[in-house]
Design a protein around this motif. Structure first.
Motif, PDB file in Angstrom:
ATOM      1  N   LEU A  99      -2.066   0.912  -4.768  1.00 35.78           N
ATOM      2  CA  LEU A  99      -2.992   0.415  -3.755  1.00 35.78           C
ATOM      3  C   LEU A  99      -2.362   0.410  -2.368  1.00 35.78           C
ATOM      4  N   GLY A 100      -1.032   0.507  -2.352  1.00 34.45           N
ATOM      5  CA  GLY A 100      -0.335   0.584  -1.073  1.00 34.45           C
ATOM      6  C   GLY A 100      -0.272  -0.721  -0.300  1.00 34.45           C
ATOM      7  N   VAL A 101      -0.437  -1.850  -1.001  1.00 32.46           N
ATOM      8  CA  VAL A 101      -0.368  -3.162  -0.341  1.00 32.46           C
ATOM      9  C   VAL A 101       1.077  -3.653  -0.344  1.00 32.46           C
ATOM     10  N   PRO A 102       1.691  -3.825   0.811  1.00 29.82           N
ATOM     11  CA  PRO A 102       3.091  -4.292   0.860  1.00 29.82           C
ATOM     12  C   PRO A 102       3.249  -5.667   0.201  1.00 29.82           C
ATOM     13  N   GLY A 103       4.266  -5.790  -0.644  1.00 28.72           N
ATOM     14  CA  GLY A 103       4.535  -7.074  -1.282  1.00 28.72           C
ATOM     15  C   GLY A 103       3.433  -7.551  -2.198  1.00 28.72           C
ATOM     16  N   LEU A 104       2.730  -6.609  -2.848  1.00 28.95           N
ATOM     17  CA  LEU A 104       1.585  -6.972  -3.690  1.00 28.95           C
ATOM     18  C   LEU A 104       1.980  -7.949  -4.801  1.00 28.95           C
ATOM     19  N   ALA A 105       3.130  -7.709  -5.444  1.00 29.27           N
ATOM     20  CA  ALA A 105       3.563  -8.582  -6.543  1.00 29.27           C
ATOM     21  C   ALA A 105       3.763 -10.021  -6.059  1.00 29.27           C
ATOM     22  N   TYR A 106       4.354 -10.163  -4.875  1.00 28.83           N
ATOM     23  CA  TYR A 106       4.555 -11.500  -4.318  1.00 28.83           C
ATOM     24  C   TYR A 106       3.212 -12.169  -4.003  1.00 28.83           C
ATOM     25  N   LEU A 107       2.294 -11.395  -3.439  1.00 32.40           N
ATOM     26  CA  LEU A 107       0.983 -11.937  -3.084  1.00 32.40           C
ATOM     27  C   LEU A 107       0.222 -12.404  -4.333  1.00 32.40           C
TER      28      LEU A 107
END
Length: 360
Positions: free
Chosen positions: A164-172
């Motif tokens: 999805l290209g979302v930076p820091g997705l796992a943290y979010l």
């Protein structure tokens, strides 16, 4: 080679201790996926479901942090794949979810109940293990490979939510889950906090053990990079379907030098021992058997569905639902959704059957 042997023992002991901790926590806090879903369906009680969501959030954040600090390589996990096995994970997940309800618990819960003296779970353990082994290498494996495994979607960027290209997705996602559960005041009790953070933290720790402690950049014999003691040769965390099959295989062919201990077998043993120690300590250990032939039949059917379904889905509630999902694997997300759906259908059927019986 002496260093490799020593390292292998360290990794195996670490997984045994990780399993022991998981078993003790699960026994003491009643951490259970099937129980969590049942509480929501039958009573609208989200307490144990929030424990599960908390564990997922902790495992996600932990895995991402290990990767960002360069301690593990996320592309080398058992769940890293360029194929979205959507049909396998869907069908297998539905089977596993349905089966774990009528077998009184998932793979981890089966081991926990065994440790507490439940002989029904011992039968589930054996039948699930045999069914899983058959689906890995036997008659149902042929059926699996020629049907559901043949249907997949190639994803060159990897079957992972990071596409999805979302930076820091796992943290979010992890923080969203933690905030979602911690905002409920009833979650702030010892049982829930220990269950959520303890189980999630154990999964994170096993990723470090397998992916960092057990990683050898250049094996002295093959000169290849290896992850010692894992059955797949890749980085692994906790899972309890294929490892149960491997445990039976190791016990039956112990004298065969080619049958070696793996992290999965060590974790299986750890959960049983940890649960037994906890049950004895809090005086809840008691022997329990089948109530009648119908009870036996249901557990046998559930065991087969869990063994076949767990392998087909590439994991169980712990393997896909925690270890796999912490890597943001799309296959794990589909598998977990299917497991929950299968469990809800099974619970609804049980409730309807009880209502009909009460009306007679």
């Amino acid at each position: 080679m002496t260093e490799i042997a020593t390292l292998t023992k360290e990794v195996l002991w670490a997984f045994f201790l990780g399993g022991l901790l998981l078993g003790a926590i699960s026994q003491r806090t009643h951490f259970c996926t099937m129980g969590a879903i049942s509480d929501v369906v039958h009573m609208g009680d989200w307490t144990r479901a929030r424990q599960w969501l908390c564990a997922i959030g902790v495992a996600m954040i932990g895995f991402a942090a290990l990767a960002d600090f360069g301690l593990i390589d996320p592309s080398k996990t058992l769940y890293a794949s360029s194929r979205l096995m959507w049909l396998s994970t869907l069908v297998g997940g539905l089977m596993f979810g349905y089966g774990m309800v009528i077998a009184s618990g998932c793979g981890n819960k089966t081991l926990v109940r065994m440790g507490g003296g439940n002989l029904k779970s011992l039968v589930v353990f054996v039948v699930m293990g045999i069914s899983a082994f058959a689906t890995l290498k036997g008659i149902t494996a042929v059926l699996r490979v020629s049907t559901v495994d043949a249907v997949f979607v190639d994803m060159s960027a990897g079957a992972n939510l990071n596409l999805l290209g979302v930076p820091g997705l796992a943290y979010l996602l992890g923080l969203a889950l933690l905030v979602g559960v911690l905002r409920h005041k009833d979650f702030w009790c010892v049982n829930s906090l220990v269950a959520g953070f303890g189980v999630g933290g154990t999964v994170m720790a096993m990723w470090w053990v397998s992916g960092h402690l057990g990683f050898v950049p250049e094996h002295p014999e093959t000169l290849d990079a290896v992850y010692v003691a894992t059955s797949s040769g890749r980085m692994e965390a906790l899972s309890f379907v294929a490892p149960v099959a491997a445990t039976l295989d190791w016990l039956m062919f112990y004298s065969d030098a080619s049958k070696v201990l793996t992290t999965g077998v060590a974790a299986v043993a750890g959960v049983v021992v940890g649960s037994a120690a906890s049950a004895l300590q809090n005086k809840t250990f008691r022997w329990e058997g089948f109530a009648n032939p119908r009870d036996l039949g249901q557990h046998l059917l559930g065991s087969v569905l869990m063994g076949v379904g767990g392998v087909t889905a590439l994991g169980c509630t712990i393997g896909q639902g925690l270890s796999g999902l912490s890597t943001l694997s799309l296959n794990s997300a589909v598998a977990l959704a299917a497991i929950v759906l299968g469990a809800v259908v099974s619970l609804r059927q049980q409730a309807a059957r009880l209502e009909r019986t009460a009306c007679v």
